[in-house]
Design a protein around this motif. Structure first.
Motif, PDB file in Angstrom:
ATOM      1  N   ALA A   1       0.748  -1.022   0.078  1.00 44.79           N
ATOM      2  CA  ALA A   1      -0.058  -0.066   0.185  1.00 44.79           C
ATOM      3  C   ALA A   1       0.915   1.059  -0.118  1.00 44.79           C
ATOM      4  N   GLU A   2       1.983   1.214   0.853  1.00 41.83           N
ATOM      5  CA  GLU A   2       2.836   2.123   0.684  1.00 41.83           C
ATOM      6  C   GLU A   2       3.637   2.265  -0.776  1.00 41.83           C
ATOM      7  N   VAL A   3       3.928   1.450  -1.211  1.00 40.47           N
ATOM      8  CA  VAL A   3       4.610   1.484  -2.539  1.00 40.47           C
ATOM      9  C   VAL A   3       3.553   2.085  -3.294  1.00 40.47           C
ATOM     10  N   VAL A   4       2.450   1.604  -3.733  1.00 35.87           N
ATOM     11  CA  VAL A   4       1.332   2.390  -4.432  1.00 35.87           C
ATOM     12  C   VAL A   4       1.278   3.884  -3.974  1.00 35.87           C
ATOM     13  N   ARG A   5       1.009   4.247  -2.912  1.00 37.37           N
ATOM     14  CA  ARG A   5       0.985   5.653  -2.722  1.00 37.37           C
ATOM     15  C   ARG A   5       2.106   6.395  -3.307  1.00 37.37           C
ATOM     16  N   HIS A   6       3.091   5.829  -2.988  1.00 34.45           N
ATOM     17  CA  HIS A   6       4.357   6.483  -3.519  1.00 34.45           C
ATOM     18  C   HIS A   6       4.302   6.624  -5.200  1.00 34.45           C
ATOM     19  N   ALA A   7       4.189   5.476  -5.797  1.00 38.25           N
ATOM     20  CA  ALA A   7       3.993   5.136  -7.263  1.00 38.25           C
ATOM     21  C   ALA A   7       3.013   6.337  -7.821  1.00 38.25           C
TER      22      ALA A   7
END
Lengths: 317, 317
Positions: free
Chosen positions: A61-67
């Motif tokens: 979820a954190e990776v998606v938020r950044h991407a």
């Protein structure tokens, strides 16, 4: 930038879930930034699966938020079922992909569901998407479409029938995956043409492996058959843990080199892709990275499809 | 046995002249026997060049003598000039191949002659053959046909013009070589089609490298363009010492796997080819051998183009 094909980078999901080490989140974000800076415009950034099954994906979820902060990037995630799709939709992804095995044996081993149950799962995810996030695209990726190490040959009729069922279930794109590295170019052309004849523009990505060295030949064959989206993985990272002997996605670096040399525009810059490779290496120290173009370097006289000269070649061409 | 393509094994020449070690003669003979036993029916067994330039080839006459005892085998040798051709014809070879560079810079570096001088050399070799051994075939291999690391891009018109000149000089076959690993599939299709349009059935082998991973994709492209003879090298041994950065012939094992999987009959048995690979390894200890199919093994469900099941797969398919 106008491109002729879309290279869909799957390394942060398919690659990172296949290696033993877990890449720290900060390194994942730096790698994804590097891939985006190189011109990649679709990246499968992770899987929404229970962290106890795939600890490498616990930070998805954190990776998606950044991407999602990267301009022009389609942020994609794999979900195995409705529960995963709920979490993925909540995270704000642009596109979901569900794996549906063409082989019943692989389906049971990979997701503990029959193929028919997976078609129902796709239908339920499409309904969920319609209700909560109508702009999100839903892809179904037909794994073991070209053969299965558990079952052996997979009848082409099974693949075509499943592709039609998935289109009827509402999937926007149906791709074909050579999960086990068994595809050959004649088969790739034939099967993509048959699927396209049935479901037309819903025909999705070619996801091909380089297990026996045929990865690029199979991509060429898929391109001949009208495919314009290609999954690949930086450094060839990835494979499938449930298909014994399978390994090695098509290497993004080599795929981009092939298409650009052919005059097919990918929108990807090879010098910057090499910089992203260093970010991958920094995040997974000691992990072997593949790729013939990174080993050999670019060649004198190489120009991109649009005529640009790579930075590394300036003054030599 | 009826075959659809001819795999012309160049390892004993192209491969062995590119490595530092010299393979002992007895090992060369054992390797060639292994290649023949695997079903290869054309082998380039050596070069007729001065031993002080290429000590690895000092035993070429003895190697030819042995190879001539293998039934059904076309024994081929490289000759750089008339003097080499005289020695080769005296040894009893069935086929000669002369390298003719499409790039003037490579021609001067490789054989210290201009391209025009090399066309004259081919004409003289054809005259010599006519007088002394009329059944021997003469091939000219157009090296750097797809680009040159010394010169940069090589105009396609130059390649077509040279192919026509060589056909007029009497060469029976004119092949195209990607000496420097710069070819791409679009170019391979285009150039072989152009050459075939000019010289028809005299169009010879595709000799392609895997420098940037495109070897098999380029072979597929050549096959699409009507090519039916493919040079390759067991274990990918070989390259060109005068083309910086170039390395790696197409791997015979992977090429045979690709064609057979596609339904294109090569006449080559993969189990026996693996045995020949061990003979190569025994003769060149420590030399790296390439090949994805040897690494991954055959895959469940794989059958040869004629339906046979490989020995290694029996009971599993």
């Amino acid at each position: 930038m106008t491109t002729d094909v879309l290279i869909s980078e799957v390394g942060p999901r398919d690659g990172l879930q296949s290696v033993k080490a877990t890449m720290p989140t900060a390194h994942k974000l730096a790698w994804i930034d590097g891939l985006h800076a190189a011109g990649l415009r679709e990246i499968e950034v992770g899987s929404f699966v229970p962290a106890r099954l795939l600890p490498q994906m616990a930070d998805v979820a954190e990776v998606v938020r950044h991407a999602l902060t990267r301009p022009g990037l389609t942020v994609m995630a794999l979900v195995p079922n409705v529960r995963g799709a709920e979490a993925a939709l909540a995270s704000g992804v642009h596109k979901l992909t569900l794996p549906v095995s063409a082989s019943e044996a692989h389906s049971l081993a990979n997701v503990r569901k029959t193929r028919a149950q997976m078609v129902d799962e796709v239908r339920a995810v499409v309904a969920l998407r319609r209700a909560s996030a109508p702009k999100v695209r839903v892809e179904a990726g037909l794994s073991t479409a070209f053969g299965c190490t558990l079952q052996g040959p997979v009848p082409e009729d099974d693949v075509v029938r499943l592709a039609v069922a998935l289109a009827e279930a509402g999937a926007d794109e149906i791709g074909l995956s050579d999960t086990t590295g068994m595809a050959n170019p004649a088969q790739v052309r034939r099967l993509f043409r048959r699927v396209r004849a049935e479901i037309g523009e819903r025909t999705g990505a070619a996801h091909l492996h380089n297990t026996r060295g045929l990865g690029l030949a199979n991509c060429l064959a898929a391109h001949d058959a009208g495919v314009r989206t290609f999954d690949s993985s930086q450094g060839g990272l990835g494979g499938c843990p449930y298909a014994p002997g399978a390994s090695g996605n098509v290497v993004t670096e080599d795929l981009v080199f092939m298409f650009e040399a052919m005059g097919v525009r990918t929108g990807v810059d090879l010098d910057r892709l090499m910089a992203a490779r260093e970010a991958l290496r920094a995040g997974l120290p000691g992990e072997p990275l593949y790729g013939m173009t990174p080993e050999a370097g670019l060649t004198r006289g190489f120009t991109y499809a649009d005529g640009r000269v790579p930075a590394a070649m300036k003054g030599t061409a």
